[in-house]
Write an enzyme that holds these catalytic residues in place. Structure first.
Site, PDB file in Angstrom:
ATOM      1  N   HIS A 175       0.875  -1.263  -0.014  1.00  8.06           N
ATOM      2  CA  HIS A 175       0.028  -0.037   0.029  1.00  8.06           C
ATOM      3  C   HIS A 175       0.897   1.315   0.084  1.00  8.06           C
ATOM      4  O   HIS A 175       2.037   1.238   0.615  1.00  8.06           O
ATOM      5  CB  HIS A 175      -0.913   0.137   1.268  1.00  8.06           C
ATOM      6  CG  HIS A 175      -2.059   0.823   1.070  1.00  8.06           C
ATOM      7  ND1 HIS A 175      -1.835   2.450   1.265  1.00  8.06           N
ATOM      8  CD2 HIS A 175      -3.320   0.872   0.560  1.00  8.06           C
ATOM      9  CE1 HIS A 175      -3.056   3.115   1.160  1.00  8.06           C
ATOM     10  NE2 HIS A 175      -3.709   2.120   0.855  1.00  8.06           N
ATOM     11  N   GLU A 177      -4.063   1.887  -7.443  1.00  3.32           N
ATOM     12  CA  GLU A 177      -4.179   3.084  -6.432  1.00  3.32           C
ATOM     13  C   GLU A 177      -3.317   4.178  -6.797  1.00  3.32           C
ATOM     14  O   GLU A 177      -2.416   4.245  -6.103  1.00  3.32           O
ATOM     15  CB  GLU A 177      -4.171   2.507  -4.986  1.00  3.32           C
ATOM     16  CG  GLU A 177      -5.217   1.680  -4.493  1.00  3.32           C
ATOM     17  CD  GLU A 177      -5.485   1.918  -2.945  1.00  3.32           C
ATOM     18  OE1 GLU A 177      -6.709   1.550  -2.406  1.00  3.32           O
ATOM     19  OE2 GLU A 177      -4.633   1.993  -2.285  1.00  3.32           O
TER      20      GLU A 177
HETATM   21  P1  13P Z   1      -9.526   6.674   0.146  1.00  7.18           P
HETATM   22  O1  13P Z   1     -10.830   5.746  -0.309  1.00  7.18           O
HETATM   23  O2  13P Z   1      -9.798   7.069   1.633  1.00  7.18           O
HETATM   24  O3  13P Z   1      -9.186   7.443  -0.790  1.00  7.18           O
HETATM   25  O4  13P Z   1      -8.436   5.307   0.334  1.00  7.18           O
HETATM   26  C1  13P Z   1      -8.030   4.524  -0.559  1.00  7.18           C
HETATM   27  C2  13P Z   1      -7.241   3.546  -0.125  1.00  7.18           C
HETATM   28  O5  13P Z   1      -5.977   3.942   0.116  1.00  7.18           O
HETATM   29  C3  13P Z   1      -7.604   2.191  -0.030  1.00  7.18           C
HETATM   30  O6  13P Z   1      -6.569   1.534   0.279  1.00  7.18           O
END
Ligand code: 13P
Length: 253
Positions: free
Chosen positions: A95, A165
């Site tokens: 992450h 992400e």
């Molecule tokens: P948000 O949905 O708060 O932007 O976070 C995304 C995230 O990092 C999920 O792992």
């Protein structure tokens, strides 16, 4: 068709066990709806047992990280064995918030290896810090993917899931989610890189999720036709009604 995937990353938001349990009770009220998606909840580690006991009726347990180290003299590390004992089935690895604390793609590769060996599916996160108009970020994504997946085989890659992400779209300082066209372009690109590395048949079996400012208002348009299998949700997963609305949107597509 396989059910959409919805992974709730609670990060370290619920500030007490009772807050986490309250949220879980709210989610349990919508269990008939959540059974229509593959719901995973990734709570902070101290709440694993409590969530593990209650989630069984409508979802599965995930973890936010996994140690690449085996049992031993490693204070503070949470091993794959421990996670398995709580019935964790999915591990978020790489992450961006862990990378910001110093985790490298090489570390992520070790975590993927450990997760696979212990029968926990790695949900491998990838995302550029920023986009540039010349498309340099695509090259960055290609290199990251190559590094993180360098140790696994064609037979193993089908056991992972990928979470795209983009870092600029994640968390409370993000302006907004990616737009659906850019998302769909990036998903095609990531699948192409997977195909180059492992062959088309294996690449097509890897579910790709999107994460970053997903909320009820944008879930439907992000999912529709973009090639993703579901979402990795942060903030909106802390509110049962928001998560329910997201689930409803992706089921109806
Ligand atoms: P948000 O949905 O708060 O932007 O976070 C995304 C995230 O990092 C999920 O792992």
């Amino acid at each position: 068709m396989a059910k959409p995937l919805l992974v709730a990353n609670w990060k370290n938001y619920p500030s007490s066990l009772s807050e986490a349990q309250r949220l879980l009770r709210e989610l349990a009220k919508k269990r008939e709806l959540f059974k229509k998606v593959s719901l995973f909840i990734a709570p902070p580690s101290p709440y694993l047992e409590s969530v593990s006991n209650k989630i069984k009726r409508f979802g599965s347990l995930a973890c936010q990280d996994i140690s690449s180290l085996a049992k031993g003299t490693y204070t503070g590390e949470v091993t794959s064995e421990m996670l398995k004992s709580f019935a964790v089935r999915l591990a978020i690895v790489g992450h961006s918030e862990r990378r910001a604390l110093g985790e490298t793609s090489k570390d992520v590769a070790s975590k993927i290896d450990v997760a696979l060996k212990s029968g926990i599916a790695p949900l491998v996160c990838i995302g550029e810090l920023e986009r540039d108009k010349d498309g340099e970020h695509f090259e960055f994504l290609r290199q990251e993917l190559k590094l993180m997946l360098s140790g696994i085989s064609k037979n193993e890659v089908v056991k992972i899931a990928l979470a795209y992400e983009p870092v600029w779209a994640v968390g409370k300082y993000a302006k907004e989610a990616i737009n659906p066209q850019e998302l769909s372009q990036t998903v095609i690109f990531l699948r192409k890189v997977l195909g180059d590395l492992f062959g088309r048949a294996a690449a097509d079996k890897v579910p790709i999720l999107y994460g970053g400012s997903v909320e009820p208002a944008n879930a439907g348009e992000l999912m529709n036709g973009s090639g993703i299998r579901g979402f990795l949700v942060g903030r909106s997963s802390l509110n049962a009604e928001s998560l329910e609305a997201i689930a409803r949107d992706i089921i109806s597509l």
